[in-house]
Design an enzyme around this catalytic site. Sequence first.
Site, PDB file in Angstrom:
ATOM      1  N   GLY A  59     -44.500  -5.641  40.450  1.00  0.00           N
ATOM      2  CA  GLY A  59     -44.190  -5.891  39.038  1.00  0.00           C
ATOM      3  C   GLY A  59     -43.457  -4.738  38.394  1.00  0.00           C
ATOM      4  O   GLY A  59     -43.294  -3.674  38.996  1.00  0.00           O
ATOM      5  N   PRO A  61     -42.493  -1.579  35.909  1.00  0.00           N
ATOM      6  CA  PRO A  61     -43.260  -0.384  35.538  1.00  0.00           C
ATOM      7  C   PRO A  61     -43.965  -0.581  34.190  1.00  0.00           C
ATOM      8  O   PRO A  61     -43.444  -1.286  33.320  1.00  0.00           O
ATOM      9  CB  PRO A  61     -42.200   0.709  35.417  1.00  0.00           C
ATOM     10  CG  PRO A  61     -40.981   0.173  36.053  1.00  0.00           C
ATOM     11  CD  PRO A  61     -41.058  -1.309  36.036  1.00  0.00           C
ATOM     12  N   GLY A  62     -45.125   0.019  34.070  1.00  0.00           N
ATOM     13  CA  GLY A  62     -45.818  -0.004  32.780  1.00  0.00           C
ATOM     14  C   GLY A  62     -46.551  -1.286  32.472  1.00  0.00           C
ATOM     15  O   GLY A  62     -46.890  -1.556  31.331  1.00  0.00           O
ATOM     16  N   THR A  63     -46.822  -2.107  33.504  1.00  0.00           N
ATOM     17  CA  THR A  63     -47.545  -3.351  33.248  1.00  0.00           C
ATOM     18  C   THR A  63     -49.025  -3.226  33.623  1.00  0.00           C
ATOM     19  O   THR A  63     -49.757  -4.200  33.591  1.00  0.00           O
ATOM     20  CB  THR A  63     -46.916  -4.527  34.014  1.00  0.00           C
ATOM     21  OG1 THR A  63     -46.694  -4.109  35.354  1.00  0.00           O
ATOM     22  CG2 THR A  63     -45.615  -4.963  33.392  1.00  0.00           C
ATOM     23  N   GLY A  64     -49.443  -2.024  34.045  1.00  0.00           N
ATOM     24  CA  GLY A  64     -50.871  -1.803  34.268  1.00  0.00           C
ATOM     25  C   GLY A  64     -51.295  -1.714  35.722  1.00  0.00           C
ATOM     26  O   GLY A  64     -52.479  -1.851  36.023  1.00  0.00           O
ATOM     27  N   LYS A  65     -50.341  -1.441  36.624  1.00  0.00           N
ATOM     28  CA  LYS A  65     -50.703  -1.406  38.042  1.00  0.00           C
ATOM     29  C   LYS A  65     -51.649  -0.248  38.354  1.00  0.00           C
ATOM     30  O   LYS A  65     -52.691  -0.433  38.980  1.00  0.00           O
ATOM     31  CB  LYS A  65     -49.435  -1.328  38.917  1.00  0.00           C
ATOM     32  CG  LYS A  65     -48.545  -2.536  38.747  1.00  0.00           C
ATOM     33  CD  LYS A  65     -47.392  -2.542  39.696  1.00  0.00           C
ATOM     34  CE  LYS A  65     -46.337  -1.496  39.413  1.00  0.00           C
ATOM     35  NZ  LYS A  65     -45.620  -1.684  38.148  1.00  0.00           N
ATOM     36  N   SER A  66     -51.301   0.950  37.903  1.00  0.00           N
ATOM     37  CA  SER A  66     -52.169   2.087  38.231  1.00  0.00           C
ATOM     38  C   SER A  66     -53.478   2.003  37.442  1.00  0.00           C
ATOM     39  O   SER A  66     -54.529   2.416  37.930  1.00  0.00           O
ATOM     40  CB  SER A  66     -51.461   3.427  38.034  1.00  0.00           C
ATOM     41  OG  SER A  66     -51.434   3.776  36.700  1.00  0.00           O
ATOM     42  N   SER A 512     -24.045 -13.145  31.611  1.00  0.00           N
ATOM     43  CA  SER A 512     -24.109 -13.475  30.194  1.00  0.00           C
ATOM     44  C   SER A 512     -22.764 -13.282  29.511  1.00  0.00           C
ATOM     45  O   SER A 512     -22.619 -13.607  28.349  1.00  0.00           O
ATOM     46  CB  SER A 512     -25.182 -12.643  29.496  1.00  0.00           C
ATOM     47  OG  SER A 512     -24.770 -11.320  29.426  1.00  0.00           O
ATOM     48  N   LYS A 555     -28.758  -7.871  21.668  1.00  0.00           N
ATOM     49  CA  LYS A 555     -27.312  -8.074  21.610  1.00  0.00           C
ATOM     50  C   LYS A 555     -26.861  -8.335  20.167  1.00  0.00           C
ATOM     51  O   LYS A 555     -25.866  -7.781  19.717  1.00  0.00           O
ATOM     52  CB  LYS A 555     -26.920  -9.256  22.495  1.00  0.00           C
ATOM     53  CG  LYS A 555     -27.035  -8.930  23.979  1.00  0.00           C
ATOM     54  CD  LYS A 555     -26.721 -10.169  24.797  1.00  0.00           C
ATOM     55  CE  LYS A 555     -26.795  -9.868  26.283  1.00  0.00           C
ATOM     56  NZ  LYS A 555     -26.692 -11.094  27.070  1.00  0.00           N
TER      57      LYS A 555
HETATM   58  P1  ADP Z   1     -47.744   0.882  36.071  1.00  0.00           P
HETATM   59  O1  ADP Z   1     -48.624   1.500  37.097  1.00  0.00           O
HETATM   60  O2  ADP Z   1     -47.645  -0.616  36.191  1.00  0.00           O
HETATM   61  O3  ADP Z   1     -46.400   1.520  35.953  1.00  0.00           O
HETATM   62  P2  ADP Z   1     -49.706   1.925  34.266  1.00  0.00           P
HETATM   63  O4  ADP Z   1     -50.919   1.286  34.786  1.00  0.00           O
HETATM   64  O5  ADP Z   1     -49.464   3.340  34.652  1.00  0.00           O
HETATM   65  O6  ADP Z   1     -48.426   1.078  34.650  1.00  0.00           O
HETATM   66  O7  ADP Z   1     -49.698   1.774  32.693  1.00  0.00           O
HETATM   67  C1  ADP Z   1     -49.442   2.856  31.852  1.00  0.00           C
HETATM   68  C2  ADP Z   1     -50.275   2.786  30.609  1.00  0.00           C
HETATM   69  O8  ADP Z   1     -49.920   1.646  29.840  1.00  0.00           O
HETATM   70  C3  ADP Z   1     -51.751   2.604  30.890  1.00  0.00           C
HETATM   71  O9  ADP Z   1     -52.379   3.840  31.036  1.00  0.00           O
HETATM   72  C4  ADP Z   1     -52.224   1.869  29.651  1.00  0.00           C
HETATM   73  O10 ADP Z   1     -52.430   2.768  28.603  1.00  0.00           O
HETATM   74  C5  ADP Z   1     -51.047   1.004  29.305  1.00  0.00           C
HETATM   75  N1  ADP Z   1     -51.134  -0.326  29.907  1.00  0.00           N
HETATM   76  C6  ADP Z   1     -50.249  -0.859  30.759  1.00  0.00           C
HETATM   77  N2  ADP Z   1     -50.581  -2.117  31.087  1.00  0.00           N
HETATM   78  C7  ADP Z   1     -51.736  -2.394  30.439  1.00  0.00           C
HETATM   79  C8  ADP Z   1     -52.584  -3.547  30.378  1.00  0.00           C
HETATM   80  N3  ADP Z   1     -52.308  -4.667  31.053  1.00  0.00           N
HETATM   81  N4  ADP Z   1     -53.686  -3.465  29.597  1.00  0.00           N
HETATM   82  C9  ADP Z   1     -53.963  -2.363  28.902  1.00  0.00           C
HETATM   83  N5  ADP Z   1     -53.200  -1.256  28.918  1.00  0.00           N
HETATM   84  C10 ADP Z   1     -52.091  -1.245  29.670  1.00  0.00           C
END
Ligand code: ADP
Length: 630
Positions: A59, A61-66, A512, A555
């Site tokens: 997925g 980045p920043g969607t909560g994987k870690s 687009s 846009k």
């Molecule tokens: P990824 O590993 O997908 O790049 P992270 O897990 O590092 O993303 O997410 C970074 C931060 O964003 C988390 O520490 C949290 O604060 C916030 N975050 C991201 N996704 C979620 C989620 N689904 N629910 C709650 N917080 C989230």
Amino acid sequence: MENDITTSGEKIELYGETFDTTDSIDVPELMIDQIIGQEHAVEVVKKAASQRRHVMMIGSPGTGKSLLAKAMAELLPKEELQDILAYPNPEDNNNPKIRLVPAGKGREIVMAHKMEAQKKVQSRNMLMMILVFGIIIYSFYVGQLLWGIIAAIMILLLTRQFMPKEEQMIPKMIVSNYQKEHASFIDATGTHAGALLGDVRHDPFQSGGLETPAHDRVESGDIHKSHKGVLFIDEINTLNLESQQSLLTALQEKEYPITGQSERSSGALVKTEPVPCDFIMVAAGNLDAMEKMHPALRSRIKGYGYELFMRESMLDTPENRKNLVRFVAQEVMRDGHIPPFDKGAVDEVIREAQRRAGRKGHLTLKLRDLGGLIRVAGDIAQSEEVTTVTEKHVLAAKKMARSIEQQLADNYLERKKDYQLFKKKGGAVGRVNGLAVMGGDSGIVLPIMAEVTPAQSSSEGRVIATGMLKDIAKEAVQNVSAVIKNITGKNVINHDIHIQFIGTYEGVEGDSASISIATAVISAIEGIPIDQSVAMTGSLSVRGDVLPIGGVTYKIEAAAQAGIKKVIIPKSNEDDVLIEEAYRDKIEIIPVTTIVEVIEHSFVGPEKNRIVEKLQNLANFKLNLDLPDV
Ligand code: ADP
């Protein structure tokens, strides 16, 4: 009290309950309960944790994987945690022994060994002192003081060389779980082989009594530190193949000996007994990562675990908005420095979540970026020394927290204005203001020019596109030529059509721009000018229908910012438009469904009606006969 926020001018109910500030909102204690919008992933991770299965997460980045991987570590039983010790091996110095003890015990063992060694060294030193002084006093009495001193020095040197070195027998704790609240979560993203698999340090003094014993130079790797816990590796494809192979061995064997990773160091001679590494692996990345991953490693995870696709947006329901309110509270709590948000500020964050989703009826789940906005808003409020963050601060943060791409787009706009590359007024033949998106969240005006010349090849005309087009954009140009052939008839056969994307140093991707290309070319062929106060975006089917595109909000905002008065967008994108209040009166939005409408709204001059009529007739003709277009 009614809680609602305004989007695109309409009122939407926000949240059934009232709250003064996010301080009054409960944040769940367990990390797994803090995860928002990824219900399926949460369920799978819970299952994987209870069954000790590996997980692959794909997925953006920043969607909560870690966060999910961390939450998984929290769910693992801490009773199983162990300490790992390296002991000297009297039989083979280069093969240190490895012992496992329950968590916390390792520290006690090392302390006990240290105490014992200290005691032994002290009593030995005492004995030596007595012996040396005895010899010196005796030699003094017998009148041989010089020989006495020489003998004492010899004894001291010999014992230093040959007596066992107690401190070198103390075991080294290579993995400690002392007082750990829960199983380890180790993030091994981007680590080199030594850090991942363990290493043995080089010993600069390899003999002469100054050497460090091999077991003392052993360093555990992330695979060992995550024993009975979670090993998280993001961007798994960036790990070199050799390391991926070793990782696979570690996964299969659940133990992996530590050896020196640098071939020329003295550490390379050392190899420990196998060191346990019974971890759960959470591998993450984007779709690309999956393709480039070692196939055996991927199939191992697939065969012994779960694969997950992270969602990028969630439905805009009252429940999910409530979750976002909690998200704001969570981020405020996690940061620990910023003041709580009031309702107005949370409304604005939710509005931004709608905008960023880029899809009607959805809220973004790229929550890291949204978290960034929350922190900037918090910092602004804090610098003003106020106790709550309000709507004003979030609005200011949106201006300030612009991504690199957005800043680049601003810069680009400035540059283009300087060189007058944009035209905002009048008509021009073969020139269209197209629109594009950079970096997913910033729009730019992308002028496109078309020119028609007699064909160089006698048999057929060609379509030549320049301006660093990438694959999809190139395909779009080809599709457009089908429509153009249809519309303009025979004369295209003996002409070359040149299409230029102007000032696209960064390259163009996506389809687009296809309505813009078609409009520019038709204008060039027919010699009818295009209104330069119009910008457009839309994908074009080979039948001439205008199809939806992404990033419509960004846009439109870019067009408004550049001073353009009208913007043509696909009708199917109409509900995705969530432009900022500030732009609303500056630009007129025209939703369209076919290329004929695009031309109707963008062409100017006396010849305009001729082509519109021609096109409409053509469209009716096609409709009546239901002929295929190409
Ligand atoms: P990824 O590993 O997908 O790049 P992270 O897990 O590092 O993303 O997410 C970074 C931060 O964003 C988390 O520490 C949290 O604060 C916030 N975050 C991201 N996704 C979620 C989620 N689904 N629910 C709650 N917080 C989230």
